[in-house]
Design a protein around this motif. Sequence first.
Motif, PDB file in Angstrom:
ATOM      1  N   LEU A   9       3.961   2.776   1.519  1.00 19.37           N
ATOM      2  CA  LEU A   9       4.158   2.445   0.096  1.00 19.37           C
ATOM      3  C   LEU A   9       5.274   3.289  -0.504  1.00 19.37           C
ATOM      4  N   SER A  10       6.171   3.802   0.335  1.00 20.26           N
ATOM      5  CA  SER A  10       7.201   4.734  -0.131  1.00 20.26           C
ATOM      6  C   SER A  10       8.260   4.028  -0.982  1.00 20.26           C
ATOM      7  N   ASN A  11       8.992   4.861  -1.754  1.00 21.54           N
ATOM      8  CA  ASN A  11      10.141   4.399  -2.560  1.00 21.54           C
ATOM      9  C   ASN A  11       9.765   3.291  -3.532  1.00 21.54           C
ATOM     10  N   ASN A  12       8.637   3.457  -4.205  1.00 22.01           N
ATOM     11  CA  ASN A  12       8.251   2.576  -5.305  1.00 22.01           C
ATOM     12  C   ASN A  12       8.166   3.408  -6.574  1.00 22.01           C
ATOM     13  N   GLN A  13       7.485   2.905  -7.556  1.00 21.06           N
ATOM     14  CA  GLN A  13       7.297   3.671  -8.792  1.00 21.06           C
ATOM     15  C   GLN A  13       5.809   3.811  -9.098  1.00 21.06           C
ATOM     16  N   LEU A  14       5.000   3.959  -8.047  1.00 13.10           N
ATOM     17  CA  LEU A  14       3.556   4.126  -8.209  1.00 13.10           C
ATOM     18  C   LEU A  14       3.278   5.477  -8.849  1.00 13.10           C
ATOM     19  N   SER A  15       2.370   5.498  -9.801  1.00 18.45           N
ATOM     20  CA  SER A  15       2.123   6.732 -10.539  1.00 18.45           C
ATOM     21  C   SER A  15       0.635   6.926 -10.766  1.00 18.45           C
ATOM     22  N   GLY A  16       0.311   8.082 -11.340  1.00 18.47           N
ATOM     23  CA  GLY A  16      -1.077   8.396 -11.647  1.00 18.47           C
ATOM     24  C   GLY A  16      -1.817   9.006 -10.469  1.00 18.47           C
ATOM     25  N   GLN A  17      -3.126   9.164 -10.646  1.00 16.91           N
ATOM     26  CA  GLN A  17      -3.976   9.737  -9.602  1.00 16.91           C
ATOM     27  C   GLN A  17      -4.142   8.740  -8.454  1.00 16.91           C
ATOM     28  N   ALA A  18      -3.930   9.196  -7.218  1.00 18.12           N
ATOM     29  CA  ALA A  18      -4.150   8.336  -6.051  1.00 18.12           C
ATOM     30  C   ALA A  18      -5.644   8.066  -5.893  1.00 18.12           C
ATOM     31  N   SER A  19      -6.001   6.811  -5.774  1.00 16.35           N
ATOM     32  CA  SER A  19      -7.429   6.442  -5.697  1.00 16.35           C
ATOM     33  C   SER A  19      -8.069   7.008  -4.432  1.00 16.35           C
ATOM     34  N   ASP A  20      -9.348   7.314  -4.542  1.00 16.03           N
ATOM     35  CA  ASP A  20     -10.100   7.840  -3.393  1.00 16.03           C
ATOM     36  C   ASP A  20     -10.621   6.656  -2.581  1.00 16.03           C
ATOM     37  N   MET A  21      -9.693   5.924  -1.945  1.00 18.07           N
ATOM     38  CA  MET A  21      -9.998   4.628  -1.350  1.00 18.07           C
ATOM     39  C   MET A  21      -9.739   4.583   0.147  1.00 18.07           C
ATOM     40  N   PHE A  22      -9.484   5.756   0.762  1.00 24.36           N
ATOM     41  CA  PHE A  22      -9.020   5.772   2.138  1.00 24.36           C
ATOM     42  C   PHE A  22     -10.146   5.963   3.157  1.00 24.36           C
ATOM     43  N   GLY A  23     -11.375   6.095   2.678  1.00 21.30           N
ATOM     44  CA  GLY A  23     -12.488   6.409   3.570  1.00 21.30           C
ATOM     45  C   GLY A  23     -12.758   5.344   4.620  1.00 21.30           C
ATOM     46  N   LYS A  24     -12.440   4.075   4.331  1.00 16.79           N
ATOM     47  CA  LYS A  24     -12.754   2.997   5.265  1.00 16.79           C
ATOM     48  C   LYS A  24     -11.616   2.684   6.251  1.00 16.79           C
ATOM     49  N   LEU A  25     -10.485   3.369   6.083  1.00 14.27           N
ATOM     50  CA  LEU A  25      -9.347   3.105   6.972  1.00 14.27           C
ATOM     51  C   LEU A  25      -9.465   3.992   8.219  1.00 14.27           C
ATOM     52  N   ARG A  26     -10.458   3.709   9.030  1.00 11.79           N
ATOM     53  CA  ARG A  26     -10.800   4.566  10.157  1.00 11.79           C
ATOM     54  C   ARG A  26      -9.761   4.520  11.274  1.00 11.79           C
ATOM     55  N   LYS A  27      -8.890   3.496  11.286  1.00 13.78           N
ATOM     56  CA  LYS A  27      -7.911   3.360  12.363  1.00 13.78           C
ATOM     57  C   LYS A  27      -6.489   3.687  11.918  1.00 13.78           C
ATOM     58  N   LEU A  28      -6.354   4.218  10.715  1.00 15.55           N
ATOM     59  CA  LEU A  28      -5.019   4.509  10.182  1.00 15.55           C
ATOM     60  C   LEU A  28      -4.400   5.696  10.927  1.00 15.55           C
ATOM     61  N   TYR A  29      -3.203   5.491  11.460  1.00 15.47           N
ATOM     62  CA  TYR A  29      -2.520   6.588  12.154  1.00 15.47           C
ATOM     63  C   TYR A  29      -1.201   6.972  11.485  1.00 15.47           C
ATOM     64  N   GLU A  30      -0.722   6.193  10.508  1.00 12.24           N
ATOM     65  CA  GLU A  30       0.498   6.550   9.783  1.00 12.24           C
ATOM     66  C   GLU A  30       0.371   6.127   8.332  1.00 12.24           C
ATOM     67  N   LEU A  31       0.613   7.080   7.409  1.00 19.45           N
ATOM     68  CA  LEU A  31       0.505   6.827   5.969  1.00 19.45           C
ATOM     69  C   LEU A  31       1.718   7.439   5.279  1.00 19.45           C
ATOM     70  N   ASP A  32       2.418   6.621   4.498  1.00 20.07           N
ATOM     71  CA  ASP A  32       3.631   7.071   3.804  1.00 20.07           C
ATOM     72  C   ASP A  32       3.530   6.716   2.323  1.00 20.07           C
ATOM     73  N   LEU A  33       3.373   7.745   1.489  1.00 22.08           N
ATOM     74  CA  LEU A  33       3.323   7.570   0.034  1.00 22.08           C
ATOM     75  C   LEU A  33       4.502   8.278  -0.634  1.00 22.08           C
ATOM     76  N   SER A  34       5.540   8.605   0.106  1.00 26.31           N
ATOM     77  CA  SER A  34       6.641   9.429  -0.395  1.00 26.31           C
ATOM     78  C   SER A  34       7.480   8.696  -1.446  1.00 26.31           C
ATOM     79  N   PHE A  35       8.223   9.497  -2.227  1.00 30.92           N
ATOM     80  CA  PHE A  35       9.164   9.000  -3.236  1.00 30.92           C
ATOM     81  C   PHE A  35       8.476   8.048  -4.221  1.00 30.92           C
ATOM     82  N   ASN A  36       7.359   8.512  -4.776  1.00 30.61           N
ATOM     83  CA  ASN A  36       6.693   7.824  -5.868  1.00 30.61           C
ATOM     84  C   ASN A  36       6.436   8.839  -6.977  1.00 30.61           C
TER      85      ASN A  36
END
Length: 569
Positions: A9-36
Amino acid sequence: MNDLGTLNLSNNQLSGQASDMFGKLRKLYELDLSFNRFSGNLPQSFGSLKTLKTLYLQNNQFTGSVNVLASLKLDNLNIQNNQFTGWIPDGFKKIDNLEAGGNSWSSTRAPPHYHIYNNDNDDRYGALREKSSVIKGLAIGGAIVAVLLIILFILTLIKKKSATLLHYIDESDSQRRSFAPLVSHDKGFKFMGSSAAADILPRSSSLGVKPSPSDRSSSVGENEFKIKFNSKPHTSGRSSSVSENDFKVKFNYKRNTEPINASTMLLVDLQAATGGFSASRLVGKGSLGCVYKAKCVDGRILAVKKVDSPSHDFAEVISGISKLHHPNISELVGFCLESDFNLLVYDYERNGSLHDYLHLSDDYCNPLTWDTRVRIALGTARALEYLHEVCSPYIVHKNIKSPNILLDIELNSHLSDCGLASFYQETSKNLGPGYQPPEYNKPSDYTMKSDIYCFGVVMLELLTGRKPFDSSKPRSEQSLVRWAMPQLHDDDALAQMADPALRGLYSPKSLSRFADVIALCVQPEPEFRPPISAVVQALVLCVQRSSIRKKIGGELSTSRRSDDSEYYF
């Protein structure tokens, strides 16, 4: 999407508190929230991402601690340029590629109980350990304070005796010196190899001039410097040789933490504004690519630089450029990274470049006056001073030349291409003939003192109106520096060297002082060139005394003969 493996989700204009929604992503191996613009603490559900190997959170506004990440087995972690506080967990030392600079990490030693626990029982155990540590600390605190006071008293006595001895040695040794030191004992600057420096560069301690970092190169190795200031991403894999102190120092360097003002722009909008990057909108072609004039629907006129061969860390380069803020630097207002397009967007300067104004102007164009030329030199020097002595870590420009000095509607100078040094692998190609410093043989040879040389060449262009290299001239005059250097201290020769477009409308004394500064900047030996802050001070005096001359000249009805005036630079 429970089976999601990569989330970018990098290089967007997402703002505010990041939701506590990642608990079910048990197979996630790469996460990119940069440049927001995410803010607040990290979501606690990050701690449940046990398969995560790569996490990019750089260039947001996250706050609080990073303890929730300590239990993850990451290979790549970038959390730089946020507002994190506290201590970097010891577990981060095992991460192959870690970037954590540009935060407010604590510079003190982490308390003994500082570990990461995953349940309430461990938290209570940590609290007990904290109380135990406090009790032990109180028991031995008094003894430690007493010992420190004794040591401080002894060191004070030693320092006083050493100072007396050094003073005596300096007094006796000064009788035998044949050259003046680079830095005098009254905190002013002196330079070996040129008697003209005594009359040009200010020596007063009130200047506040600090030594150039390049002058300290003999005591700090290149590798040590890179580690200390985190100048390049760590890509060499795990290393067991990194000490605890190196680990702390690496992520606590001083960094500009101002928010990024440049905004992400859409490719479709920039294509429309430049007419599809048509040849009719082309305003210049540099070593990195073409520059186009863009006319936006809101009436703004912008300059779009199309970078042909970006480095692998182009987003990081944009982050660095976005934090450069100075009146004499072309400030990045936007960027676009879409469909293999790498675009940098700046304000459009209506008077073009200094090169165009000096070398391509026709007879109908008003030539630059002498006062304006000195003011352009001062503005450019101030921009270079900002890069060399204000930014931390300091920035070497590597592309100082008249085409990169842009002039606005009031002929104020704006230095462009700042922060793009990583693209210049072969500086001789981007600088072009006439600008290359004599010490340059390979990229690592280029230092801040090389920037000073290139700036001296620009000043020569302002003085003479000539190009740095002109193949149409006789062989002895083709290289501007080689032709001009022997004549810079000859007043009669200077009058012949001065740009004919000036029509003699200048003070000979001002011209002479300006030439003396040039002579120092283009010294063949880098160590004899002055730091840019000293050049700034000299040019400030030039502008100030020129203003005084004008004021007095307007008040007096007597002769304005410039040859005898004591007010000129």
